[in-house]
Design an enzyme around this catalytic site. Structure first.
Site, PDB file in Angstrom:
ATOM      1  N   CYS A 297       0.810  -1.228   0.000  1.00 47.87           N
ATOM      2  CA  CYS A 297       0.000   0.000   0.000  1.00 47.87           C
ATOM      3  C   CYS A 297       0.841   1.275   0.000  1.00 47.87           C
ATOM      4  CB  CYS A 297      -0.965  -0.008   1.184  1.00 47.87           C
ATOM      5  SG  CYS A 297      -0.179   0.026   2.816  1.00 47.87           S
ATOM      6  N   HIS A 345      -2.573   1.053   6.818  1.00 47.24           N
ATOM      7  CA  HIS A 345      -2.942   0.995   5.404  1.00 47.24           C
ATOM      8  C   HIS A 345      -3.173   2.406   4.865  1.00 47.24           C
ATOM      9  CE1 HIS A 345      -4.138  -1.173   1.823  1.00 47.24           C
ATOM     10  NE2 HIS A 345      -5.162  -0.348   1.677  1.00 47.24           N
ATOM     11  N   HIS A 357      -5.819   1.721  -4.426  1.00 46.42           N
ATOM     12  CA  HIS A 357      -4.882   1.232  -3.412  1.00 46.42           C
ATOM     13  C   HIS A 357      -4.464  -0.198  -3.723  1.00 46.42           C
ATOM     14  CE1 HIS A 357      -7.854  -1.132  -0.667  1.00 46.42           C
ATOM     15  NE2 HIS A 357      -8.384  -1.007  -1.851  1.00 46.42           N
TER      16      HIS A 357
END
Length: 382
Positions: A297, A345, A357
């Site tokens: 990420c 994240h 993402h």
């Protein structure tokens, strides 16, 4: 006198039953043992699909956290390695300078030796402890200024070389510790992912179908919230444009060209960030990866902003500290949205409540609602 017969009934003899009792005891013991074994061997209630989903999601989140620790340790290891290499190069250069100073002193000593007189300079150079000898003021007073400079240079280079060598040793120790942390973080990631895979592998086909249905419902709810955010943002923009138009009319302006140069530059950068992110759609998530074939990420967000000429840190924990904090309602394309309380994240906001993402292992870079996970906060890097 005759003996009277006894009226007491004779006592009946009871046959020994020890063997029967022994058999009964053994049988009871066997039953008890089997019952105990059955109790131990009996599996507990199988977790429901919802419980499995929660557990797997939690394991993936923990793996995400461990991945950030891995990225952090990897970055620190690379920086420490560069520092160690620079220090070792510096130590080598100082060793050369020290040798040059030593050769200069040797030249003085050799010349004085050939002349037949062992002057204090030669005595200094040939002594077992030259530095202690130099400290004697009478020796320094009897040396020429050129000789004194040679001795001073030698002492200076000797001290600096020793200092750099000690610094290099400490840096190597730090590097060793960092590399150990790197290995531990890698093992933690692999462990969490292995546990998640094990849980999923135990599901039946029916349970996997139910799990997929739960995921679809969750995604649908997240998209609904994204559409609501998009409506609110559109309404807010319309109102802002209306007010700007009225203000321009009141001041005699035309109502055009109200944007600033900085706003225009930010819009351009955001466009470049999103263009890069869209080009990565479909590429696999790989923990610790920062492109170009795969990403985790924060590796994706770092690479996307780098494509726009903006360098941002590697980990989510550092990325969240940069730029300007923005509310969810004020998000603009290119902003970074962070998730979970541990900030494990991050995604790139693309507008209309959606983001691009790299989600988790086994998935590819994709577009998804920002409401698919609990939002921690957002920043505008530039």
């Amino acid at each position: 006198m005759p003996v009277l017969a006894s009226h007491r009934k004779p006592r009946a003899r009871v046959r020994a039953t020890a063997p029967a009792v022994g058999l009964t005891t053994a049988a009871l013991a066997s039953v008890t043992l089997l019952s105990a074994q059955s109790a131990v061997a009996a599996p507990g209630p199988k977790p429901g699909v919802e419980d499995v989903q929660k557990k797997v999601d939690d394991l993936y989140r923990q793996a995400g956290t461990a991945t950030q620790r891995y990225n952090q340790a990897k970055e620190a290891s690379a920086a420490q390695r560069a520092k160690v290499d620079a220090l070792l190069d510096d130590v080598a250069q100082r060793a050369d300078k020290l040798n040059d100073a030593r050769r200069t002193l040797g030249t003085y000593a050799a010349a004085q030796y050939r002349s037949g007189s062992l002057t204090p300079t030669a005595t200094f150079f040939l002594a077992d402890d030259p530095q202690s000898y130099v400290d004697q003021s009478q020796l320094m007073g009897r040396m020429t200024s050129r000789q004194q400079k040679a001795v001073t240079d030698f002492r200076t280079q000797q001290a600096r070389a020793a200092k750099k060598r000690a610094e290099a040793v400490r840096s190597l120790e730090t590097l060793t510790t960092t590399q150990a942390t790197l290995r531990t973080s890698k093992q933690n990631v692999q462990k969490k992912l292995g546990e998640a895979r094990t849980l999923l592998s135990k599901l039946t086909a029916e349970e996997k179908a139910r799990l997929a249905e739960i995921e679809r419902k969750k995604e649908a709810e997240a998209r609904r919230k994204a559409r609501e955010l998009a409506k609110r943002q559109a309404a807010a923009k319309t109102e802002a444009d209306r007010k700007a138009g009225e203000a321009a009319k009141g001041s005699g302006g035309t109502g055009t060209g109200t944007g600033t140069g900085s706003d225009s530059g930010a819009t351009t950068k955001a466009g470049q960030v999103l263009a890069f992110a869209r080009a990565q759609l479909g590429k696999p998530y790989v923990w610790g990866a920062a492109g170009p074939a795969s990403y985790d990420c924060s590796g994706l967000t770092q690479a996307a902003w780098k494509s726009a000429g903006v360098n941002i840190p590697r980990t989510t924990w550092d990325q969240v500290k940069i730029g300007t904090r923005v509310a969810t309602a004020d998000l603009r394309p290119g902003d970074l949205v962070f998730f979970y309380d541990d900030i494990s994240h991050v995604g790139i906001y693309k507008g209309d409540g959606m983001m691009i993402h790299a989600p988790k292992p086994g998935a590819n870079v994709r577009e998804e609602s920002i409401y698919s996970m609990p939002i921690y906060g957002s920043v505008r890097p530039a």
